[in-house]
Each structure stands twice: as structure tokens, then as C-alpha cells.
Design a protein around this motif. Structure first.
Motif, mmCIF file in Angstrom:
data_model
loop_
_atom_site.group_PDB
_atom_site.id
_atom_site.type_symbol
_atom_site.label_atom_id
_atom_site.label_comp_id
_atom_site.label_asym_id
_atom_site.label_seq_id
_atom_site.Cartn_x
_atom_site.Cartn_y
_atom_site.Cartn_z
ATOM 1 N N SER B 245 0.807 -1.211 0.000
ATOM 2 C CA SER B 245 0.000 0.000 0.000
ATOM 3 C C SER B 245 0.843 1.265 0.000
ATOM 4 N N SER B 246 2.100 1.127 0.425
ATOM 5 C CA SER B 246 2.924 2.326 0.515
ATOM 6 C C SER B 246 3.035 2.995 -0.839
ATOM 7 N N LYS B 247 3.057 2.178 -1.871
ATOM 8 C CA LYS B 247 3.167 2.702 -3.213
ATOM 9 C C LYS B 247 1.961 3.596 -3.514
ATOM 10 N N LYS B 248 0.851 3.080 -3.130
ATOM 11 C CA LYS B 248 -0.380 3.813 -3.395
ATOM 12 C C LYS B 248 -0.335 5.185 -2.746
ATOM 13 N N VAL B 249 0.114 5.167 -1.525
ATOM 14 C CA VAL B 249 0.127 6.415 -0.769
ATOM 15 C C VAL B 249 1.020 7.430 -1.457
ATOM 16 N N SER B 250 2.188 6.961 -1.839
ATOM 17 C CA SER B 250 3.123 7.888 -2.461
ATOM 18 C C SER B 250 2.537 8.415 -3.764
ATOM 19 N N GLU B 251 1.895 7.542 -4.473
ATOM 20 C CA GLU B 251 1.272 7.974 -5.721
ATOM 21 C C GLU B 251 0.278 9.083 -5.465
ATOM 22 N N LEU B 252 -0.464 8.866 -4.429
ATOM 23 C CA LEU B 252 -1.501 9.829 -4.093
ATOM 24 C C LEU B 252 -0.868 11.180 -3.777
ATOM 25 N N ASN B 253 0.238 11.099 -3.022
ATOM 26 C CA ASN B 253 0.907 12.334 -2.653
ATOM 27 C C ASN B 253 1.353 13.093 -3.885
ATOM 28 N N VAL B 254 1.937 12.335 -4.788
ATOM 29 C CA VAL B 254 2.432 12.975 -6.000
ATOM 30 C C VAL B 254 1.269 13.665 -6.699
ATOM 31 N N LYS B 255 0.178 12.980 -6.739
ATOM 32 C CA LYS B 255 -0.981 13.542 -7.412
ATOM 33 C C LYS B 255 -1.425 14.839 -6.744
ATOM 34 N N MET B 256 -1.433 14.778 -5.427
ATOM 35 C CA MET B 256 -1.902 15.945 -4.708
ATOM 36 C C MET B 256 -1.018 17.152 -4.999
ATOM 37 N N GLU B 257 0.266 16.877 -5.142
ATOM 38 C CA GLU B 257 1.206 17.971 -5.284
ATOM 39 C C GLU B 257 0.954 18.799 -6.527
ATOM 40 N N ASP B 258 0.893 18.121 -7.632
ATOM 41 C CA ASP B 258 0.750 18.924 -8.845
ATOM 42 C C ASP B 258 -0.630 18.742 -9.466
ATOM 43 N N VAL B 259 -1.552 19.352 -8.824
ATOM 44 C CA VAL B 259 -2.870 19.371 -9.433
ATOM 45 C C VAL B 259 -2.779 20.193 -10.710
ATOM 46 N N TYR B 260 -2.120 21.294 -10.587
ATOM 47 C CA TYR B 260 -1.926 22.116 -11.776
ATOM 48 C C TYR B 260 -0.531 21.950 -12.322
ATOM 49 N N GLY B 261 0.394 22.053 -11.385
ATOM 50 C CA GLY B 261 1.805 21.884 -11.655
ATOM 51 C C GLY B 261 2.233 22.192 -13.073
ATOM 52 N N ASP B 262 2.692 21.160 -13.735
ATOM 53 C CA ASP B 262 3.240 21.372 -15.059
ATOM 54 C C ASP B 262 2.218 21.055 -16.132
ATOM 55 N N LYS B 263 1.019 20.792 -15.704
ATOM 56 C CA LYS B 263 -0.028 20.538 -16.688
ATOM 57 C C LYS B 263 -0.152 21.770 -17.560
ATOM 58 N N SER B 535 9.789 32.224 -14.681
ATOM 59 C CA SER B 535 8.837 31.887 -13.652
ATOM 60 C C SER B 535 7.423 31.646 -14.213
ATOM 61 N N TRP B 536 7.250 31.837 -15.475
ATOM 62 C CA TRP B 536 5.924 31.593 -16.043
ATOM 63 C C TRP B 536 5.740 30.110 -16.288
ATOM 64 N N LYS B 537 4.807 29.551 -15.612
ATOM 65 C CA LYS B 537 4.533 28.126 -15.791
ATOM 66 C C LYS B 537 3.782 27.921 -17.089
ATOM 67 N N VAL B 538 3.767 26.691 -17.485
ATOM 68 C CA VAL B 538 3.118 26.373 -18.755
ATOM 69 C C VAL B 538 1.644 26.758 -18.710
ATOM 70 N N ILE B 539 1.063 26.455 -17.584
ATOM 71 C CA ILE B 539 -0.373 26.703 -17.510
ATOM 72 C C ILE B 539 -0.652 28.195 -17.495
ATOM 73 N N GLU B 540 0.265 28.930 -16.878
ATOM 74 C CA GLU B 540 0.086 30.379 -16.841
ATOM 75 C C GLU B 540 0.212 30.968 -18.235
ATOM 76 N N GLN B 541 1.144 30.423 -18.961
ATOM 77 C CA GLN B 541 1.300 30.903 -20.325
ATOM 78 C C GLN B 541 0.060 30.563 -21.144
ATOM 79 N N GLY B 542 -0.448 29.366 -20.891
ATOM 80 C CA GLY B 542 -1.669 28.979 -21.596
ATOM 81 C C GLY B 542 -2.815 29.902 -21.271
ATOM 82 N N LEU B 543 -2.902 30.254 -20.024
ATOM 83 C CA LEU B 543 -3.977 31.150 -19.608
ATOM 84 C C LEU B 543 -3.806 32.524 -20.223
ATOM 85 N N LEU B 544 -2.553 32.941 -20.278
ATOM 86 C CA LEU B 544 -2.289 34.243 -20.882
ATOM 87 C C LEU B 544 -2.741 34.242 -22.337
#
Lengths: 466, 896
Positions: B245-263, B535-544
Motif C-alpha cells: 500500500s505504501s506505493k499507493k500512498v506515495s502515488e496519491l501524494n504525487v498527485k496531490m502535489e501537482d494538481v496544476y503543476g506542469d499541466k 517563472s511563467w509556468k506552462v499553464i500560466e502561459q496557456g492562460l495568458l
């Protein structure tokens, strides 16, 4: 002609020509033949329903329903998350414990009485388990007649009351006991016309007539802990929750996630007041919850306005939809948190639903036990249990009754009750409080009684005999 | 295992023995699993029965309480059931010794075989049936849900492939309404998952017998799968164990981190694109469904103009930081001249750099001295004393700075790293702090060095400093471009400077146009831009990008509406300028250049559209009575008797040609199509004035369409009391009467018992001829589905199917509105009409004549003659039309 087997044509021979259940209406909604049916009808209490509403002689009367107003937003209820649609797992490690058909002869029964109720089939027979005074009283439904009997010692019946519907076309399919808030015994029955009759047995008067179903009513059950709440399963593909005390239609269970064909059976959960089961001709068993709508239930007790003004709600999605049978499911019952359900497949299944906690939409059905019932492949054959859910009795097409011990694993067949005289199909059974008396009602209009052999002096509840 | 190997020599066939053993193992495992299962069931059932007993006890107590509560309130006499119960007992007791007993004895003796004659009811005659007065029953109906607009059928509502069993009324034979073939195919396609029990068998068997082909083979045969599958599954099972299950947890954490992140924006907008209906402008549209094809209009709307020029949008507004745009423009003009030499200088520098780099070994001395000085500078500047820096800058002669640039190449790694780290730190700081005034300058001080460092890299010295620095994508892209970019750099720098001039203006004003100062400013500006690009993230550029599309170059609106919490107005403004100015160099990373591309293209497009728009109006007038209109009109008359065609928007990006799906499908292009408004296939709406949209004179009306305020010239409707603004007075003071479905201007319809049969629909208020009464709504189902359902409905002799168009049938059986109950009549007072409303076909019911209040509504279902049920057949007569087509389907209603 309704109750016919899928693969058994001859079973129809037993059925009286006019008395098949449920008769199919010529539902000629679009007929241009002028059948003057516009009779102004006055009922003691006309329950409201969303669509069902009588039109007084002039059709100008407004309708309280939101669907016709233009400005008001239509009251499409907020749809909860999709229901879980579960199927049973099969294969190794998922087998069910199947009961053996050899009787254990744990209890011996013998026929003690037969009573001819009428020429029409008796579809329902039920003991009153709501009031300790009336544990030995049962009610039957035969055509337009409802009767209450008392089980006496030595295998006798005593007819207490009899009610006859003025509409001779009525054929009651189901009868159930209920209580008003004062504890007076009520008899609730309905059938082919879809009108639910509520009779106060203490005064022997009709108490309410609940109009609202758009088709015949196949089963009525009352809530064990709030016995003035009843649910009715109907041919109109819905289940309706009523308050018989006030005659209010509280909730309608049906619609997008509802049954796709006639609903044949319902059952309230024994302890969870919010949940109930339903099963029907769409081969599914559904579990519904009225938890979110409980405020309406409470409101229904104190409602003083016209019943038609009550804000009846539609519940469109069940909690769970179990596809375990491949044919009509005509009877279902809670056993604790397990479910007993019977299809036209010669067996009763005991199952539980296993859903994932984090995602209730996923899971499967775990079929735990099977209770075979030979020659039981026609529909509208109902089983019943004693008060403690220890034993279950079900009749079959040949007039035999199988009494199963439910809560053992593997299941044990206590007895097979047969009598050469009982030839026609047994539609419903009734098991007394302690299981010592078993009643069966048959297609040919008889009621049969079996009593436990070593119980000769103690018919139903012996302790209550004065 | 040992036994097995011992036996081996005895058997000729090694495989068979092994498989025999494996089978044995499998068999025992199976037995174990089965017995475990039964133990489990037993346990569960026991648990359940333990749970159940208090429940039944509770209800028993409840029933006891009922007895006591009622016995207090109602006495025995008033409770007739109790009374009769007692009476019955008495009656029996009194007759205790009468024939009853002998009969009873008889029963007991021959309990199972003898005939029991008659009923032995006591007190039967004393009970007279109590009559229940008759109550009129309701006409039958099936529970249905009210719909105010049509809905497309959901997948799980289909009757296709579903078993539906019907018992025939007469012979008891079942009719199963499903295609058994379809089902079979589906079953096969379904890939079986491994069950727990199978997993167990696989694991245990392989553990027991080892992994070999024979074992796998046997296993495969036993659980009916391919050996490869089993092998793969075993590997999965082995892999699963340690991680758990530890794997699952870590996966979840990663997911939580970049909801927007580099998307990037597209990914983030994915759900929007899938769930948002661009036709109805709602999420999760029930009519058009999810995951529609995205249609992007060729013609973009002109960007919104900001109304409040001059007033800053907030504390971070660029207008507060800089001088107004006008000044900046002038500046930039001036700067072009001023900076010409500077850029030359730079070019020279670069040239010299290259030379120097070639012979870097000779320059060690000067380098060392330089390195110390830089270190000093950097440490000082990190103190962020603006004053200090401006004092310092004069010290650097142009030559020195030139040297500095060149000399950098040889700086020791350690120093470099330190500087780089510091720079990074300060960059971070700069990003965090939002007050731009002082900070920007601090940043500016740092950046020259940064740039130099980068120039180092370009010249080929790849050290760890640079790589550690190259975190942001934009830097990386710079690096990729390598030395080639270096040449461009000067011009790039030039271009930059003017954009940044505003920030430096104050300094330059005070310090005068000192050349070294100038250069510093240039550097500063580049580097500042760097900071932004970085410092402009991809998503920010997309929004712009989206912001530019929507608002044009209005940084206030973009920042406020799209980049709230991410970027300030100033950031946006500066970034836009940076992008714009760096166009000449082409030194932009992917997204940057995209942004740029848009900004450029947008200008072009707006201009060209302006031209086009002028042309369009004219041509529209011209074409109005010509090609387009007649073409459509002809089509209308041609297709009169054919079902309407379902419209799906085309995505043509130029005028629709032969390939246009609309054209091939035989529909007009609508406002939802991607094609330009010039498209010849477009339905252009009407030009009617003064209530003209009610006759066939109106092209909309003639085409069985409702007018569309977006398309028609003069059709509009007033709403509110005018406080929200009245649309331009196009035409006269007239509201279009051909938009009733769109506006839901229906009549009040009542439901009641029909005078004819079953339910009927009644009108509450009287209406005139051709008045719109309401819509016939329902589920949109395919014709195939409709035929299946029709089979079921015909059995019940109650069908609510309505032919809508070539693709869909409306089914109001479970969902609809009250008009579904309007009955059929060969001489009706209403008629149904399929009307195109905003691209969708809908069924309107209209009054055929004047209908007075309370009258029942009828319309002709227009069933095809050979499919109509008996009651809907036209009476035989000379008037009976005979336009029967060969029919294959089920009875469905048709519109006029």
C-alpha cells in the motif's frame, strides 16, 4: 393471464379462466372508441400523485404539480451519484452453499385444516406481527374479498372479519398489517385496480383509499418500527411510500434509475428505517434509501393541508442495483443485512453486497447460500418467514411447501409439507410467530394449515391464550 | 518435490508425472479454497444471525408496547378486532364437544393422506362482509419523469442487448426481447479478470511446483487461460507483495502535489472541453452529451476593449509601475536611435569575446582580478542597496564592462557556483516579493552576471554551475539555441531595453545618459525579462494566451480574470512586452513563441476581419434573395415529406466545400459550425419586419425553423423593463413571434381523465389558431432502439414514440411532459410540427383552430397506415390518403 412459467405451458391449466394474476389491461391510452369513463369519483381520501389527478367535470381545475408551470423551474430532483450496479462473482471461491433437499425432519408438520376461501385464487396470507395481541391473527386476500382469521387450537380457523370491495373487478394481490399512531390495527391491501385500501380493523371501517398508482399493486409492506409507513410496489414501475395515518404519498421511487418493468416485491429493512428492497420483472433487486428525504417522512405526520398539496418527491436512484437473477424476481426479503431473493428459477438466494468503502459504486454481489425449491418456476410465488427469521416457507407449483432453516450454513430443509389434496400452486405462505403453524394459500382458493406434530396443545402463541 | 523427483525415472514421460503432480496440487488447493469458502459462509451467516436476534427482540418489544399503549387508550369494546377475537374463542369453546373434535381427530390420524372435507370454521355465519365503497381508479400509466427539454438516452437505459422477458397472455411462452447474438459477442469481448481464488492457485502452485512450462500449461488448462497470461499474472503477484500500500500512498501524494503543476492549459481544460456543451452553455448537457467534437469557429470575436483606460486595476497594476503606454511608445522610438550604437558595441564585444575565448589561457591574470571584483560586486549587490549600486556603476568604465564580459569565461568553477547560487536565491526572493519598485532594481543588479554566465555556456564551457542554474524551461531553451543565439542577442537586448525603459526611466533621468549606465540598464532589462520568462509556468502561459484571445492586450483584465493569485498585472504586462519585443530574434521557447504568434496573428486578423465585415454586409444583402436562400428553399420543398435531418456542426475552417459534413448530410450550416459566416451553406435567418415571421413568407418559418436572434436580422425579444438596455431598434418596435419554443412561451396544459380514453391533456386558457401550446419532450433514442422499444410498447398498446428526424426518435414513455398524454384523433384540434430550434429539432404542438379553455387536446398521430394500431387507423373512405411507404419499423408518431 399473468403467472405463467417460462417453460411450462401446462401450468396454465390450473388457472381459472378469469382469474389469472395480474390481468393485463387493454391499455388503450390512445383509443378513439368513446368509453365513457369520466365518472366523477369521490373517494374517502384521494392521495396525491405527481401525475395522477382526477379531473373534475370541467377540466379547468389547476394542478398543483410543478411540471405544468412555465415560470417555476421544473422540480427535477437533484440526482445523487450513480447507483452501484453489481453482479455476482462466479467461479472458484465464490460458490454458494446449497441446501440439500433431504428433509432433516427437525420439526414434523401435519395438515390440520383446509378452508375454502372462494373460487378465485388467494394471493396473499399474512400474520400480524405488529401487535402481540394479534400474533395469531392473519389476513387473506381473495379476489375482491379481504378476511381476517384467528388460528385456533386444534387446527381450527375462526373468521373474524370480512371485507368486500364493491368493485367486483378488484382482485387483491397483497395484504399487509399496519398500525395507526394509536396502535389500532390497520389492514392495508391493494390489487389489480391499484387503489390501496386502508381498513381500520378496530372499527371495521374503511379508513383511507390511497389513489395514485398507475397500475396494479403487487406488494405492500409496512415499516416494522413505524407501522404507519407503507411501501407499495406497482406495475407502474414505481414504489411509493405512503403514510397511512394521514394518507399522504411521501416519496416515489422510480424514474431514471428505477425499475424498468413491473415491481413485484418490496421489503423494509428490519433495523435500518431508511432502507428497503425492491425486486421486479426487470430481473433486478434494488436497494433504496430514503435517508436524504427523511424530513418529508416526518413532515407527513404533521401535514394538515390537503394531501394533494404535499410536496411529494421523486427518488430516482437506488443505492444499489443487483443483477443476480436472469428472470423475474418476485419476492425478496432482508435477513439482517443479507438479502433473500427469489426468481422464477427454482431457488432462493441469500446474498450480500460487497462494495468498496472508498467507492461505493464498485463492488460485487456475494451469493452465500442457495435454497432450492423444485417446481417453482412460475412467477408470483412468495415466501415468508417466522418472526425471528429462523425458518422460511415457500410453496411450489405442485402444492408442496418447503420449510427451510434459513440461518444455518449450509441450509437445512426442515420439512417438506405435502398433501395429495393440495394440487394447485401455492401463491403465498404464512409462518406463525414461532414457526409451529404454517399456512398456505393456493391458486384454487383454499387455505391450508399445517401444525407442528409435537405441538398439539400449543397453537400460535400459547402464552397469549387467555 | 522430493518424492516427485524420485519417481521421475520410473515414468517414461516426465511431463505427465509432473502435470499429474501439479494437478494434484491444484486439486488440493481448490478443495482448500472451497472449504475455506464454506467456513467463511458459515461464519458470515452466524455473524448475521447474532446481529439479527436483538433486532427481532426489539421489534417484539415494540409489538408488546403497542398492546399496552392501546389497551390504555381504547377499551376492549371499541376495538372490534380484539372483541371478535375473544368471541371466536368463546364460540369454539362452547362447541368444544361438538363434531369438530372428531373431525380434528380424524385429521390427526391420517395426517398426510386422508381427505379433509369442507371447512370447519367456527362462527362463520356470524360474520357479514363489510363493504368497501368503490373508488374510481386512475387510468393506467407508467411512472415518468418530467422533462422540460429533450434528453439524449443514456447508455444504461437502452433495451438493446438486455433481456426482457414477457409471458404471452395465452400460451405462457416467453418472449425475450433481446438479441442473443449481441450478448454473446459482448461476453466474449470482455476480458476476464483474475479472481482472488485464481491468484491464490497460481501463486501457491508455482511456489509448490516451481515455474516451468509444464506447470504453466497445466494451470492454464485448469483455469482456462493462456499460459502466458498466467506467467504474467504471477509476476504481477510477486511484484505486488513487497510494495503493497505504501506505493499507493506515495502515488496519491504525487498527485496531490501537482494538481496544476506542469499541466498545460489544454490538459487542464480537458474536462471543460469534454463536459461543457458549447451549444447549450451548460456543463454535462443532457441533450448533446459529453465529449462532443470541438468546433472552433474560424472567425474569432474581437477582443474585449477595456473601458476604464487610465485607472489602475489594483496595487500591482502596470500603470502604477510604469508611465502610461503613450510615453513608452515615444520612448521606444527614441531608443531605437539611441541604442543603435550600443548594439554595435555589444556585437563588438561578442566578437571580441570569441577571440578572447579562443586564447583564454593567456588571460588568466586579468581573469583572477576580475573574478574577485565580481565576487565583491555580487556580495554587495546582494545587500540590495540601490544607492550603492548606482554609485558603483560609474566606476565601471565601458572598457571594463567589456572586459568583464569576455573575461568571465575563465572564472573558476567554485566562484561561479557561488554566484550562481546567490543569483538563484535572489531570483526566488524577487519572485516572492511583490513590490516591484525596489526589487526589480535589485534583480537588475544581479542579472548582468547571470547573463554573463550564460554567455559562458554558449561559448562552450559547460560546467555544473550552469546546469544547476538551468532549472526553468526557458533557460534550457536558450541553451539549446546555443551560440547562434548569441549573435542575435544584441538585437534582442535592444529590443528588450525599450520595454524595460519605463522601469529605468527614473534612473536614467537622474543619472543622465551615461553609456555604461545605459548598458547596465539593457542588461538589467534582459535579465528581468529572463526572470519573468523563467517563472511563467506552462499553464500560466496557456492562460495568458486565452486571455489575449478574450481581452486583447489588456494586462489588467487578463491578470484579474485568468491569472488571479498567480500573476499580477505588472507581470503580465512585462511578459507581454517581452514576448512582443523578442519577436525579431525568434529567441523564444515553444510557448513563448506561441503567445507571440497569437499576438501577431491577432492584429492581422482583426484588421482583415474589419475589411471582411464591411464586405459581408453588402454581400449578405445581395445574396439574400439569391443563391443561398433559394438553394435552401428548394431543399425545403424537396424534402417536404422526408424526415428532417439531424444537424451536427461542421468544423470546416474555410468556406464549406464538398467535403463539409453538413453539406453531405443535407443540413444547413448553423451558427455552431466552425465555418465562416460567408459559408454558402449557412442558413442566414430572415429579414422580416413587423410580425412577418408567421407565414411562409418568412424563410425561417418556411423552413420549419424558429427565428434565432443571433442569426436573424430583425428578430429579437425584449426582456425585463428595459433597465438592462434594449437591443438596437432594428426593425420597428416588434418582437418576433417565431421564437416560442426557444423562449418556452407555452400554454398551461392540464392533465386529466380523457373523455376518450385513459389520460388526456387539456388546455387551461383559450387560444387562437396556430398558437403554440407546448413541446412534446422525451428521450432521444436511435431508430434501432426505438424499434426494440416499440416492440415492447406495442404489447402494452401504449406507445409514446415520436419520429423526430433521420437519426432520432423521441420516446416519452419514461420521460416527457404532459403533452404526451394528448390523444389521437383523426379530426384533431392540434397539430404537431418538428421545428429546428437553435440547431436542434424539437416537436411543438400547435392549435389547429381556436381552442377554448378546458378543451381536450387531440392531434393526429399520423401513424403510417400499415403500422398504426387499430384505433388509430383512418376510417376507410375516399379521403384516406394512400402514401404508404414500405415500412419496417414500429408505429411512431409523425409531425405535419
Amino acid at each position: 393471464m399473468g403467472p405463467t412459467s417460462r417453460n411450462h405451458k401446462s401450468s396454465q391449466k390450473d388457472v381459472a379462466p378469469n382469474e389469472a394474476k395480474p390481468p393485463r389491461y387493454p391499455q388503450r391510452n390512445r383509443s378513439i372508441t368513446a368509453s365513457a369513463s369520466a365518472s366523477a369519483f369521490a373517494s374517502p381520501a384521494v392521495a396525491n400523485s405527481r401525475v395522477a389527478k382526477e379531473r373534475p367535470s370541467s377540466s379547468t381545475a389547476g394542478e398543483g404539480e410543478p411540471q405544468e408551470t412555465v415560470l417555476k423551474l421544473p422540480s427535477i430532483p437533484t440526482l445523487p451519484a450513480r447507483m452501484a450496479k453489481l453482479v455476482p462473482l462466479e467461479g472458484l471461491g465464490c460458490e454458494a452453499a446449497v441446501g440439500s433437499l433431504t428433509p432433516s425432519r427437525e420439526r414434523e408438520y401435519k395438515v390440520t385444516n383446509k378452508h375454502t376461501e372462494g373460487r378465485r385464487p388467494v394471493y396473499a396470507i399474512v400474520f400480524n406481527f405488529l401487535d402481540v395481541r394479534y400474533y395469531d391473527i392473519f389476513a387473506t386476500a381473495c379476489g375482491p374479498r379481504l378476511s381476517t382469521y384467528r388460528c385456533l387450537m386444534n387446527g381450527k380457523f375462526a373468521l373474524l372479519q370480512s371485507y368486500l370491495d364493491d368493485d367486483m373487478n378488484e382482485s387483491f394481490f397483497t395484504v399487509s398489517w399496519a398500525c395507526d399512531i394509536d396502535g389500532n390495527p390497520l389492514l392495508v391491501a391493494a390489487g389489480s385496480t391499484g387503489i390501496i385500501r386502508v381498513i381500520n380493523c378496530a372499527t371495521e371501517k374503511i379508513y383511507k383509499s390511497l389513489v395514485g398508482h398507475g397500475g396494479s399493486v403487487n406488494e405492500i409492506k409496512s415499516q416494522p418500527s413505524n407501522p404507519s409507513l407503507i411501501i407499495s410496489a406497482s406495475k407502474d414501475e414505481s414504489i411509493k411510500l405512503w403514510n397511512v395515518q394521514t394518507g399522504i404519498l411521501i416519496l416515489v421511487f422510480g424514474g431514471v434509475g428505477g425499475h424498468r418493468h413491473e415491481v413485484l416485491g418490496v421489503d423494509f429493512h428490519t433495523s435500518d428505517i431508511y432502507r428497503f428492497l425492491s425486486c421486479g420483472m426487470d430481473n433486478t433487486v434494488r436497494i433504496w434509501s430514503m435517508k436524504e428525504f427523511w424530513e418529508y417522512v416526518e413532515k407527513s405526520y404533521s401535514w394538515t393541508d390537503a394531501t394533494s398539496k404535499f410536496p411529494t418527491k421523486f427518488v430516482q436512484f437506488p443505492v444499489l442495483c443487483a443483477e443476480i437473477h436472469s428472470n423475474y424476481v418476485d419476492c425478496t426479503k432482508w435477513l439482517g443485512d443479507f438479502v433473500l431473493s427469489k426468481s422464477v428459477e427454482n431457488e432462493i438466494l441469500l446474498w450480500e453486497s460487497i462494495t468498496k468503502e472508498e467507492n461505493p459504486g464498485e463492488g460485487h454481489i456475494d451469493v452465500l447460500q442457495k435454497y432450492p425449491v423444485p417446481e417453482c418456476n412460475i412467477w408470483f410465488m412468495k415466501f415468508s418467514c417466522d418472526f425471528h427469521h429462523n425458518q422460511l416457507a415457500i410453496g411450489n407449483r405442485d402444492g408442496k411447501v418447503y420449510v427451510w432453516k434459513v440461518q444455518t450454513s449450509p441450509p437445512v430443509l426442515i420439512a417438506r409439507l405435502n398433501n395429495p389434496q393440495v394440487k394447485s400452486a401455492i401463491r403465498q405462505t404464512a409462518v406463525s410467530f414461532d414457526g409451529s403453524t404454517i399456512l398456505a394459500c393456493t391458486e384454487d382458493g383454499n387455505i391450508w394449515r399445517w401444525d407442528e406434530v409435537d405441538h398439539p396443545t400449543a397453537p400460535v402463541p400459547s402464552k397469549k391464550q387467555k | 518435490m522430493a518424492g516427485d523427483s524420485r519417481n521421475e525415472p520410473m515414468f517414461c514421460e516426465e511431463g505427465s508425472s509432473e502435470s499429474g503432480y501439479v494437478l494434484c496440487v491444484i486439486d488440493s488447493l481448490k478443495k482448500k479454497i472451497t472449504s475455506d469458502r464454506f467456513v467463511y459462509i458459515q461464519k458470515r451467516v452466524e455473524e448475521n444471525s447474532i446481529k439479527l436476534s436483538p433486532i427481532t427482540l426489539h421489534s417484539h418489544n415494540l409489538s408488546k408496547n403497542r398492546q399496552t399503549s392501546t389497551s390504555n387508550s381504547t377499551d376492549l369494546v371499541s376495538n372490534l378486532l380484539t372483541k371478535r377475537k375473544e368471541d371466536a374463542l368463546c364460540a369454539v369453546n362452547s362447541r368444544e364437544s361438538s363434531p369438530d373434535e372428531s373431525e380434528g381427530a380424524n385429521c390427526q390420524d391420517e395426517c398426510s393422506s386422508t381427505v379433509i372435507v369442507g371447512g370447519n370454521l367456527s362462527a362463520r355465519n356470524s360474520v357479514r362482509p363489510i363493504r368497501l365503497p368503490e373508488v374510481a381508479t386512475l387510468p393506467p400509466y407508467t411512472t415518468w419523469i418530467f422533462l422540460d427539454r429533450n434528453q439524449r438516452m443514456q447508455e444504461d437505459q437502452s433495451v438493446l442487448g438486455r433481456r426482457r422477458i414477457y409471458y404471452d397472455t395465452n400460451c405462457g411462452e416467453a418472449l425475450i426481447c433481446s438479441d442473443s447474438e449481441d450478448e454473446a459477442v459482448e461476453d466474449e469481448e470482455e476480458k476476464k479478470e483474475f479472481k482472488d481464488s485464481e491468484d491464490c492457485i497460481i501463486r501457491m502452485t508455482i511456489q509448490e511446483c516451481g515455474m516451468s512450462d509444464a506447470v504453466l500449461e497445466t494451470l492454464a488448462r485448469d483455469i482456462e487461460r493462456a499460459p502466458d497470461d498466467i506467467k504474467a499474472r504471477y509476476e504481477i503477484l510477486q511484484g505486488e507483495k513487497p510494495e503493497g500500500s505504501s506505493k499507493k500512498v506515495s502515488e496519491l501524494n504525487v498527485k496531490m502535489e501537482d494538481v496544476y503543476g506542469d499541466k498545460d492549459l489544454d490538459a487542464a481544460l480537458d474536462s471543460f472541453d469534454n463536459l461543457f456543451c458549447r451549444r447549450c452553455l451548460v456543463f454535462d448537457c443532457k441533450l448533446h452529451g459529453c465529449s462532443q467534437d470541438l468546433v472552433f469557429p474560424t472567425e474569432k470575436q474581437a477582443p474585449l476593449c477595456s473601458s476604464d483606460e487610465g485607472t489602475p486595476c489594483g496595487i500591482h497594476c502596470y500603470k502604477l509601475v510604469s508611465k502610461p503606454d503613450a510615453i513608452m511608445e515615444i520612448d521606444s522610438h527614441l531608443l531605437v536611435d539611441v541604442e543603435e550604437p550600443t548594439s554595435d558595441n555589444l556585437k563588438d564585444q561578442i566578437g571580441s569575446n570569441k577571440k578572447k575565448l579562443g586564447s583564454s589561457g593567456q588571460k588568466t591574470k586579468s581573469q583572477q582580478s576580475e573574478s574577485s571584483s565580481t565576487a565583491r560586486v555580487s556580495s554587495e549587490s546582494s545587500e540590495s542597496e540601490v544607492q550603492l549600486l548606482s554609485n558603483k556603476s560609474p566606476q565601471h568604465s565601458p572598457g571594463l564592462s567589456k572586459n568583464k564580459l569576455g573575461a568571465k569565461g575563465g572564472i573558476k568553477k567554485s566562484t561561479n557556483r557561488r554566484i550562481a547560487e546567490r543569483i538563484l536565491m535572489s531570483v526566488k526572493k524577487g519572485q516572492q516579493e511583490m513590490s516591484p519598485d525596489s526589487n526589480s532594481i535589485v534583480n537588475g543588479c544581479h542579472w548582468p552576471r547571470d547573463m554573463k554566465l550564460r554567455s559562458d555556456t554558449r561559448s562552450g564551457i559547460k560546467d555544473s554551475v550552469v546546469s544547476s542554474q538551468c532549472n526553468s524551461p526557458s533557460t534550457r531553451s536558450f541553451r539549446k539555441k546555443g551560440t547562434l543565439q548569441m549573435e542575435n542577442n544584441s538585437s534582442f537586448v535592444d529590443a528588450q531595453s525599450d520595454s524595460m525603459e519605463d522601469t529605468n526611466n527614473e534612473h536614467s533621468a537622474t543619472d543622465g545618459c551615461d553609456s555604461s549606465r545605459k548598458e547596465e540598464c539593457v542588461d538589467e532589462s534582459i535579465c528581468r525579462q529572463e526572470a519573468h520568462g523563467r517563472s511563467w509556468k506552462v499553464i500560466e502561459q496557456g492562460l495568458l494566451l486565452k486571455g489575449l484571445e478574450i481581452f486583447g492586450k489588456n494586462s489588467c483584465l487578463i491578470a484579474r480574470n485568468l491569472l488571479g493569485g498567480m500573476k499580477t498585472c505588472t507581470d503580465v504586462f512585462q511578459y507581454m512586452n517581452y514576448i512582443e519585443n523578442s519577436s525579431a530574434s525568434g529567441a523564444l521557447s515553444g510557448v513563448d513563441s506561441l503567445v507571440k504568434g497569437y499576438m501577431k496573428g491577432n492584429e492581422l486578423r482583426t484588421r482583415s476581419r474589419f475589411v471582411r465585415r464591411r464586405g459581408r454586409v453588402r454581400r449578405l444583402k445581395y445574396t439574400w434573395k439569391t443563391a443561398g436562400y433559394h438553394f435552401i428553399r428548394k431543399r425545403i420543398t424537396e424534402r417536404k415529406d422526408q424526415p428532417c435531418r439531424q444537424y451536427t456542426p461542421c468544423g470546416c475552417q474555410s468556406a464549406c466545400g464538398k467535403q463539409c459534413p453538413c453539406l453531405t448530410n443535407g443540413t444547413c450550416c448553423e451558427k455552431y459550425c466552425g465555418c465562416p459566416k460567408m459559408c454558402k451553406n449557412r442558413f442566414r435567418g430572415c429579414h422580416c419586419a413587423k410580425s412577418q415571421c408567421r407565414s411562409r413568407q418568412c424563410p425561417c418559418f418556411a423552413a420549419d425553423r424558429e427565428c434565432d436572434p443571433d442569426v436573424c436580422r430583425n428578430c429579437w425579444v425584449g426582456c425585463g423593463d428595459g433597465t438592462l438596455g434594449v437591443p438596437n431598434q432594428r426593425g420597428d418596435n416588434y418582437e418576433c413571434r417565431n421564437m416560442k419554443l426557444l423562449l418556452k412561451q407555452q400554454q398551461r396544459v392540464l392533465l386529466g381523465r380523457s373523455d376518450v380514453s385513459g389520460w388526456g391533456a387539456f388546455l387551461k386558457n383559450s387560444v387562437g389558431k396556430h398558437e403554440y401550446l407546448g413541446e412534446y419532450t422525451g428521450e432521444l433514442i436511435s431508430h434501432k432502439e426505438a424499434d426494440k422499444r416499440g416492440k415492447i410498447y406495442d404489447r402494452e398498446n401504449s406507445s409514446f414514440l415520436f419520429n423526430l428526424n433521420n437519426e432520432y426518435v423521441l420516446d416519452a414513455y419514461r420521460m416527457g411532459d404532459k403533452l404526451k398524454f394528448a390523444n389521437h384523433s383523426p379530426d384533431p384540434n392540434c397539430y404537431a410540427k418538428v421545428i429546428m430550434v437553435a440547431g436542434d429539432h424539437r416537436v411543438g404542438i400547435f392549435a389547429k383552430e381556436r381552442i377554448s379553455a378546458g378543451e381536450e387536446l387531440f392531434y393526429d398521430y399520423r401513424y403510417e397506415p400499415d403500422r398504426a394500431p387499430a384505433w388509430a387507423r383512418k376510417p376507410e373512405g375516399p379521403g384516406a390518403k394512400d402514401d404508404a411507404q414500405p415500412s419496417t419499423g414500429r408505429a411512431k408518431k409523425l409531425a405535419h
